[in-house]
Design a protein around this motif. Structure first.
Motif, PDB file in Angstrom:
ATOM      1  N   ALA A  20       0.843  -1.202   0.000  1.00 36.72           N
ATOM      2  CA  ALA A  20       0.000   0.000   0.000  1.00 36.72           C
ATOM      3  C   ALA A  20       0.879   1.253   0.000  1.00 36.72           C
ATOM      4  CB  ALA A  20      -0.911  -0.017   1.231  1.00 36.72           C
ATOM      5  N   LYS A  21       1.916   1.243   0.809  1.00 30.40           N
ATOM      6  CA  LYS A  21       2.795   2.422   0.930  1.00 30.40           C
ATOM      7  C   LYS A  21       3.427   2.764  -0.425  1.00 30.40           C
ATOM      8  CE  LYS A  21       7.059   3.763   3.378  1.00 30.40           C
ATOM      9  NZ  LYS A  21       8.041   3.931   2.356  1.00 30.40           N
ATOM     10  N   ASP A  50      -5.608   7.587   2.738  1.00 30.91           N
ATOM     11  CA  ASP A  50      -4.366   8.297   3.032  1.00 30.91           C
ATOM     12  C   ASP A  50      -3.442   7.259   3.714  1.00 30.91           C
ATOM     13  OD1 ASP A  50      -2.311   9.716   4.124  1.00 30.91           O
ATOM     14  OD2 ASP A  50      -3.571  11.219   5.109  1.00 30.91           O
ATOM     15  N   VAL A  51      -2.625   6.581   2.912  1.00 27.55           N
ATOM     16  CA  VAL A  51      -1.887   5.412   3.408  1.00 27.55           C
ATOM     17  C   VAL A  51      -0.898   5.759   4.532  1.00 27.55           C
ATOM     18  CG1 VAL A  51      -0.373   3.486   2.768  1.00 27.55           C
ATOM     19  CG2 VAL A  51      -2.251   4.143   1.263  1.00 27.55           C
ATOM     20  N   PRO A  52      -0.107   6.851   4.422  1.00 23.59           N
ATOM     21  CA  PRO A  52       0.806   7.150   5.535  1.00 23.59           C
ATOM     22  C   PRO A  52       0.063   7.327   6.871  1.00 23.59           C
ATOM     23  CG  PRO A  52       1.395   8.442   3.607  1.00 23.59           C
ATOM     24  CD  PRO A  52       0.104   7.770   3.287  1.00 23.59           C
ATOM     25  N   SER A  53      -1.097   8.010   6.842  1.00 26.04           N
ATOM     26  CA  SER A  53      -1.860   8.181   8.094  1.00 26.04           C
ATOM     27  C   SER A  53      -2.412   6.837   8.570  1.00 26.04           C
ATOM     28  CB  SER A  53      -3.037   9.140   7.907  1.00 26.04           C
ATOM     29  OG  SER A  53      -2.589  10.357   7.417  1.00 26.04           O
ATOM     30  N   LEU A  54      -2.833   6.008   7.618  1.00 25.03           N
ATOM     31  CA  LEU A  54      -3.355   4.680   7.980  1.00 25.03           C
ATOM     32  C   LEU A  54      -2.260   3.835   8.641  1.00 25.03           C
ATOM     33  CD1 LEU A  54      -5.486   2.433   7.933  1.00 25.03           C
ATOM     34  CD2 LEU A  54      -4.832   1.949   5.565  1.00 25.03           C
ATOM     35  N   ALA A  61       0.273   4.969  10.310  1.00 22.13           N
ATOM     36  CA  ALA A  61       0.495   5.525  11.656  1.00 22.13           C
ATOM     37  C   ALA A  61      -0.603   5.012  12.606  1.00 22.13           C
ATOM     38  CB  ALA A  61       0.479   7.045  11.589  1.00 22.13           C
ATOM     39  N   HIS A  62      -1.855   4.978  12.117  1.00 21.32           N
ATOM     40  CA  HIS A  62      -2.983   4.472  12.920  1.00 21.32           C
ATOM     41  C   HIS A  62      -2.749   3.001  13.284  1.00 21.32           C
ATOM     42  CE1 HIS A  62      -7.238   3.576  13.948  1.00 21.32           C
ATOM     43  NE2 HIS A  62      -7.001   2.438  13.291  1.00 21.32           N
ATOM     44  N   VAL A 107      -6.339  -1.899  11.323  1.00 18.25           N
ATOM     45  CA  VAL A 107      -6.777  -0.830  10.418  1.00 18.25           C
ATOM     46  C   VAL A 107      -8.159  -0.307  10.834  1.00 18.25           C
ATOM     47  CG1 VAL A 107      -5.457  -1.714   8.461  1.00 18.25           C
ATOM     48  CG2 VAL A 107      -7.840  -2.438   8.731  1.00 18.25           C
ATOM     49  N   VAL A 108      -8.888  -1.123  11.594  1.00 18.61           N
ATOM     50  CA  VAL A 108     -10.252  -0.769  11.994  1.00 18.61           C
ATOM     51  C   VAL A 108     -10.219   0.472  12.892  1.00 18.61           C
ATOM     52  CG1 VAL A 108     -12.275  -1.581  13.280  1.00 18.61           C
ATOM     53  CG2 VAL A 108     -11.038  -3.148  11.771  1.00 18.61           C
ATOM     54  N   GLY A 109     -11.164   1.368  12.646  1.00 10.95           N
ATOM     55  CA  GLY A 109     -11.242   2.579  13.468  1.00 10.95           C
ATOM     56  C   GLY A 109     -10.473   3.742  12.869  1.00 10.95           C
TER      57      GLY A 109
END
Ligand code: NAD
Length: 409
Positions: free
Chosen positions: A222-223, A249-253, A255-256, A263-265
């Protein structure tokens, strides 16, 4: 049908075209050695736990055996045999000097502490240390194993055999790991996809993607896709699936994911059903979790035009047939996800030479090897009028068969 039989069906299709006799087929299909050991430990809680550890060494005609270690409740003889044989064909497709192996422990790491995992890993290493080694069989990370697990194996093995960084690959950078190994499988998938798209006069930019699995393979894929301007529309993990029709928004994902371990939430997306992810409208579907997820039941519903196999064995033979008939291009695991074993090979070479390569050199070599493998497989496919998977098996079986004949029995 068993997973090993499923893999062998692909082999048999190639063997038939190559006119191999039944005995030649049996010789190439039968694993060289299957090891099954008890891994008994006292857990941190004081409880006694017993697991079964597996290592299947499928073939070493072209070099020492190589393949991942998986920690998952589904690990058994059948899975290990299927995945070990895939490694034999994968190392041959990309022409790295290895055979194939695979193994693991039938445990659920989400229910074990860090200390328990270390104990289990060290015990398993003690049980199999005689059959692995830099010139025999070199394990690497797979589902639920990582650089830390490889460090424990190296440490335990070195206590008995002397300092041996080359016994495993995928080690931490501070312990003779290689630049680029952790992202290698994802990076390789993107290099291969770039070639597939080029053949269709398209590019990564603007291509829409859905990814099942957001561990090592899924998240790095993904990145890199995001960096190339592709739109990652949806991803999933064991806890659920999320989507954003505008592209995540993969970078933010990531980080989450690092913070919440799932990935949930993620705030930049909405929940969706994990099954729906497989059949959603997109250009490329990337299964990057477990095997056997594209089946007779869902293959007719898959709307992607390209299936890029990040996971090992994600497509059952029945689904493969349906997808082929529908004109979906399936890029087989033994080609698509071979970036991991290719950079593992670079790590082993560096360990043996006691010399370090930089990331630029590694990525250049990785791209060259995958481009070469893709071109070879395409040429075989076009000249014989067969799918990429059958072509990849023909190339691989030809190389392993020739090495076997040259070495003799
Ligand atoms: P990993 O443990 O890092 O990640 C696995 C991911 O799959 C996790 O996000 C997990 O939550 C998810 N998952 C598990 N069950 C799921 C389900 N039912 N639905 C959706 N997601 C689910 O493992 P990995 O190293 O990324 O390996 C993933 C696949 O890629 C495996 O099939 C592995 O054999 C293959 N592979 C890995 C490498 C490598 O270098 N790690 C190389 C080649 C192939």
């Amino acid at each position: 049908m068993s997973h090993f039989e499923d893999t062998n069906r692909y082999f048999r299709e190639a063997a038939k075209i190559m006119d191999l006799s039944d005995r030649e087929q049996t010789l190439l299909l039968t694993p060289n050695r299957e090891v099954k050991v008890e891994v008994a430990v006292e857990l941190e809680s004081g409880e006694l736990a017993t697991f079964i550890g597996y290592r299947v060494q499928h073939n070493n005609a072209r070099g020492p055996m190589k393949g991942g270690l998986r920690y998952h409740p589904t690990v058994d003889d059948d899975h290990a045999k299927s995945l070990a044989s895939l490694m034999t064909w994968k190392t041959a497709v990309v022409k790295v000097p290895y055979g194939g192996a695979k193994g693991g422990i039938n445990c659920d790491p989400s229910k074990l502490s860090h200390k328990d995992l270390e104990k289990i890993t060290r015990k398993f290493t003690l049980e199999i240390h005689e059959v692995i080694g830099p010139q025999k069989d070199i394990p690497a990370p797979d589902v639920n194993t990582n650089a830390q697990v490889m460090a424990w194996i190296m440490s335990e093995y070195s206590k008995i055999h002397g300092f041996s960084p080359a016994v495993v690959t995928g080690k931490p950078l501070d312990l003779h790991g290689s630049q680029g190994r952790e992202p290698a499988t994802g990076q390789g998938l993107v290099y291969v996809l770039e070639e597939v798209l080029k053949d269709q006069n398209r590019s990564l930019k603007g291509t829409t993607v859905a990814i099942q699995g957001f561990g090592n393979v899924g998240s790095y894929t993904a990145k890199f896709l995001h960096e190339e301007g592709s739109k990652v529309l949806a991803v999933s993990d064991v806890n659920g699936a999320i989507r954003n029709p505008e592209g995540l928004d993969v970078p933010s994902l990531i980080a989450h994911m690092k913070e919440k371990r799932t990935v949930v939430g993620f705030s930049g997306a909405e929940r969706m059903s994990p099954d729906e992810l497989l059949t959603m409208d997109c250009d490329v579907l990337i299964p990057a979790a477990l095997g056997g997820v594209l089946t007779r039941e869902n293959a007719a519903e898959i709307r992607a035009k390209i299936v890029l196999e990040g996971a090992n064995g994600p497509t059952t033979p029945e689904a493969d047939q349906i997808l082929n008939k529908r004109g979906v291009v399936v890029v087989p695991d033994i080609l698509a996800n071979a970036g991991g074993v290719t950079v593992s090979y670079f790590e082993w070479v560096q360990n043996i030479q006691r010399y370090e390569w930089d990331l630029e050199h590694i990525n250049r070599e990785l791209r060259r090897i995958l481009k070469r493998a893709y071109a070879r497989v395409c040429k075989e496919g076009k000249s014989r009028g067969v799918t990429l998977r059958t072509a990849a098996f023909i190339v691989a079986v030809g190389r392993v068969g020739t090495a076997t004949v040259l070495r003799g029995l």
